[in-house]
Design a protein around this motif. Structure first.
Motif, PDB file in Angstrom:
ATOM      1  N   GLY A  80       0.808  -1.125  -0.050  1.00  0.00           N
ATOM      2  CA  GLY A  80       0.018   0.158  -0.130  1.00  0.00           C
ATOM      3  C   GLY A  80       0.891   1.431   0.089  1.00  0.00           C
ATOM      4  N   LYS A  81       1.946   1.090   0.913  1.00  0.00           N
ATOM      5  CA  LYS A  81       2.664   2.428   0.867  1.00  0.00           C
ATOM      6  C   LYS A  81       3.449   2.731  -0.343  1.00  0.00           C
ATOM      7  N   SER A  82       3.739   1.760  -1.173  1.00  0.00           N
ATOM      8  CA  SER A  82       4.458   1.899  -2.530  1.00  0.00           C
ATOM      9  C   SER A  82       3.627   1.919  -3.746  1.00  0.00           C
ATOM     10  N   GLY A  83       2.232   1.465  -3.309  1.00  0.00           N
ATOM     11  CA  GLY A  83       1.442   1.262  -4.684  1.00  0.00           C
ATOM     12  C   GLY A  83       1.984   0.207  -5.542  1.00  0.00           C
ATOM     13  N   GLN A  84       2.462  -0.664  -5.285  1.00  0.00           N
ATOM     14  CA  GLN A  84       2.991  -1.942  -6.019  1.00  0.00           C
ATOM     15  C   GLN A  84       2.652  -3.329  -5.580  1.00  0.00           C
ATOM     16  N   PHE A  85       2.775  -4.271  -6.545  1.00  0.00           N
ATOM     17  CA  PHE A  85       2.354  -5.793  -6.080  1.00  0.00           C
ATOM     18  C   PHE A  85       1.170  -5.957  -5.327  1.00  0.00           C
ATOM     19  N   LEU A  86      -0.037  -5.300  -5.576  1.00  0.00           N
ATOM     20  CA  LEU A  86      -1.373  -5.490  -4.881  1.00  0.00           C
ATOM     21  C   LEU A  86      -2.324  -5.365  -5.750  1.00  0.00           C
ATOM     22  N   GLY A  87      -2.265  -4.906  -6.920  1.00  0.00           N
ATOM     23  CA  GLY A  87      -3.296  -4.639  -8.023  1.00  0.00           C
ATOM     24  C   GLY A  87      -3.768  -3.142  -7.892  1.00  0.00           C
ATOM     25  N   THR A  89      -7.147  -2.176  -9.572  1.00  0.00           N
ATOM     26  CA  THR A  89      -8.665  -2.226  -9.471  1.00  0.00           C
ATOM     27  C   THR A  89      -8.909  -2.949  -8.310  1.00  0.00           C
ATOM     28  N   ASP A  90     -10.273  -2.603  -7.891  1.00  0.00           N
ATOM     29  CA  ASP A  90     -10.780  -3.315  -6.596  1.00  0.00           C
ATOM     30  C   ASP A  90     -10.684  -4.754  -7.005  1.00  0.00           C
ATOM     31  N   ARG A  91     -10.970  -5.209  -8.115  1.00  0.00           N
ATOM     32  CA  ARG A  91     -11.045  -6.752  -8.378  1.00  0.00           C
ATOM     33  C   ARG A  91      -9.684  -7.304  -8.331  1.00  0.00           C
ATOM     34  N   GLU A  92      -8.726  -6.513  -8.901  1.00  0.00           N
ATOM     35  CA  GLU A  92      -7.217  -7.070  -8.713  1.00  0.00           C
ATOM     36  C   GLU A  92      -6.913  -7.226  -7.200  1.00  0.00           C
ATOM     37  N   LYS A  93      -7.160  -5.947  -6.668  1.00  0.00           N
ATOM     38  CA  LYS A  93      -6.983  -6.204  -5.145  1.00  0.00           C
ATOM     39  C   LYS A  93      -7.456  -7.208  -4.340  1.00  0.00           C
ATOM     40  N   PHE A  94      -9.042  -7.353  -4.305  1.00  0.00           N
ATOM     41  CA  PHE A  94      -9.446  -8.524  -3.627  1.00  0.00           C
ATOM     42  C   PHE A  94      -8.997  -9.951  -4.053  1.00  0.00           C
ATOM     43  N   THR A  95      -8.607 -10.068  -5.500  1.00  0.00           N
ATOM     44  CA  THR A  95      -8.225 -11.286  -5.771  1.00  0.00           C
ATOM     45  C   THR A  95      -6.656 -11.712  -5.222  1.00  0.00           C
ATOM     46  N   THR A  96      -6.229 -10.627  -5.019  1.00  0.00           N
ATOM     47  CA  THR A  96      -4.702 -10.791  -4.428  1.00  0.00           C
ATOM     48  C   THR A  96      -5.119 -10.997  -2.935  1.00  0.00           C
ATOM     49  N   LEU A  97      -5.909 -10.425  -2.480  1.00  0.00           N
ATOM     50  CA  LEU A  97      -6.003 -10.619  -0.726  1.00  0.00           C
ATOM     51  C   LEU A  97      -6.394 -11.865  -0.628  1.00  0.00           C
ATOM     52  N   GLN A  98      -7.534 -12.557  -1.553  1.00  0.00           N
ATOM     53  CA  GLN A  98      -7.807 -13.789  -1.079  1.00  0.00           C
ATOM     54  C   GLN A  98      -6.850 -14.888  -1.222  1.00  0.00           C
ATOM     55  N   TRP A  99      -5.669 -14.662  -2.058  1.00  0.00           N
ATOM     56  CA  TRP A  99      -4.790 -15.601  -2.436  1.00  0.00           C
ATOM     57  C   TRP A  99      -3.575 -15.415  -1.026  1.00  0.00           C
ATOM     58  N   LEU A 100      -3.602 -14.047  -0.750  1.00  0.00           N
ATOM     59  CA  LEU A 100      -2.785 -13.929   0.383  1.00  0.00           C
ATOM     60  C   LEU A 100      -3.072 -14.488   1.476  1.00  0.00           C
ATOM     61  N   THR A 148      -2.507 -23.539 -13.574  1.00  0.00           N
ATOM     62  CA  THR A 148      -2.778 -24.119 -14.602  1.00  0.00           C
ATOM     63  C   THR A 148      -3.697 -22.958 -15.692  1.00  0.00           C
ATOM     64  N   GLU A 149      -4.448 -22.140 -14.545  1.00  0.00           N
ATOM     65  CA  GLU A 149      -5.284 -21.257 -15.370  1.00  0.00           C
ATOM     66  C   GLU A 149      -4.664 -20.048 -15.349  1.00  0.00           C
ATOM     67  N   HIS A 150      -3.644 -19.603 -14.541  1.00  0.00           N
ATOM     68  CA  HIS A 150      -3.125 -18.247 -14.393  1.00  0.00           C
ATOM     69  C   HIS A 150      -1.727 -18.266 -14.316  1.00  0.00           C
ATOM     70  N   THR A 151      -1.001 -17.178 -14.863  1.00  0.00           N
ATOM     71  CA  THR A 151       0.348 -17.048 -14.722  1.00  0.00           C
ATOM     72  C   THR A 151       0.969 -17.071 -13.190  1.00  0.00           C
ATOM     73  N   TRP A 152       0.172 -16.151 -12.304  1.00  0.00           N
ATOM     74  CA  TRP A 152       0.425 -15.978 -10.988  1.00  0.00           C
ATOM     75  C   TRP A 152      -0.707 -16.087 -10.282  1.00  0.00           C
ATOM     76  N   LEU A 153      -0.473 -16.067  -8.935  1.00  0.00           N
ATOM     77  CA  LEU A 153      -1.735 -16.354  -8.090  1.00  0.00           C
ATOM     78  C   LEU A 153      -3.047 -15.689  -8.149  1.00  0.00           C
ATOM     79  N   ALA A 154      -2.503 -14.384  -8.417  1.00  0.00           N
ATOM     80  CA  ALA A 154      -3.662 -13.186  -8.323  1.00  0.00           C
ATOM     81  C   ALA A 154      -3.906 -13.209  -9.959  1.00  0.00           C
TER      82      ALA A 154
END
Length: 236
Positions: A80-87, A89-100, A148-154
């Motif tokens: 959050g501080k850097s604005g990187q590696f979280l996504g 859009t809201d969709r990207e952020k929540f997808t990242t959060l679920q895999w975190l 198998t479906e995605h390059t990265w977890l999010a």
């Protein structure tokens, strides 16, 4: 400057890797968990659960220092501080959060138990070894299907979900796993391991890592010593 209180374990490596990926200035302080440094008052003041990793950021959100414990919370803070590696859009952020959260609630605890009962337990308890080895395999299966479906977890971007999970997969052999049985996890793992920032991150404090094989370290980490340090007597 960010002060990092850590050691060379998966939960330490998560934070080291992200700091290296972000290029943020940090100063690392070794917490020797086998010797009991995690119970010292100065460390408990910033990590009341006596676990690594903890940080103190002199430049907090309001311009004042902030201290944080729990590796997942630290990753979220730094992203959050850097604005990187979280996504973005809201969709990207929540997808990242679920895999975190999948890592924090499943991968870390369950693979840690598999590691413990297979490697560190003073006696081999067949039920525990079988239970956690099977759970490890199940979790690797979840990861493999996702990858198998995605390059990265999010999804299509490398995020803190990948950074959080990768250090736990480095010990696949100790968890009773053959990584080649999970080809997409193997591909993902190799891609992350090749990143220069990851290589720098896993090297942080690695020269100070000691096997927890002596009786004192085992008692501090897994035995009565850790509870004696933290459990106050009940008032009569």
């Amino acid at each position: 400057m960010i002060d990092v209180y850590s050691t060379a374990t998966p939960n330490g490596h998560k934070v080291h890797i992200l700091l290296e990926e972000l290029g943020l200035a940090y100063r690392v302080h070794h917490i020797d968990i086998g010797a009991g440094d995690q119970f010292k008052p100065d460390f408990l003041a910033i990590s009341p659960n006596n676990k690594i990793t903890a940080i103190v950021d002199a430049d907090g959100p309001d311009g004042k220092p902030i201290s944080l414990f729990e590796s997942g919370a630290i990753l979220l803070y730094l992203a959050g501080k850097s604005g990187q590696f979280l996504g973005t859009t809201d969709r990207e952020k929540f997808t990242t959060l679920q895999w975190l959260m999948f890592q924090m609630g499943g991968v870390g605890p369950m693979l840690g138990q598999a590691h413990h009962f297979r490697i560190y337990a003073p006696e081999k308890i067949t039920y525990a070894v079988d239970r956690y080895t099977k759970e490890a395999r199940r979790l690797y299966g979840v990861l493999d299907r996702r990858l198998t479906e995605h390059t990265w977890l999010a999804g299509s971007a490398y995020t803190i979900a990948d950074i959080a999970t990768f250090p736990w997969i480095r010990s696949w052999q100790n968890q009773g796993i053959e990584l080649s049985e999970f080809p997409q996890v193997q591909r993902w793992f190799d891609d992350i391991a090749a990143r220069p920032a990851v290589q720098r991150g896993v090297a942080v404090l690695a020269d100070l890592r000691k096997p927890f094989t002596d009786d004192k370290a085992r008692d501090v980490l897994f035995g009565s010593a850790q509870y004696a340090q933290r459990v106050a007597p009940i008032a009569q």
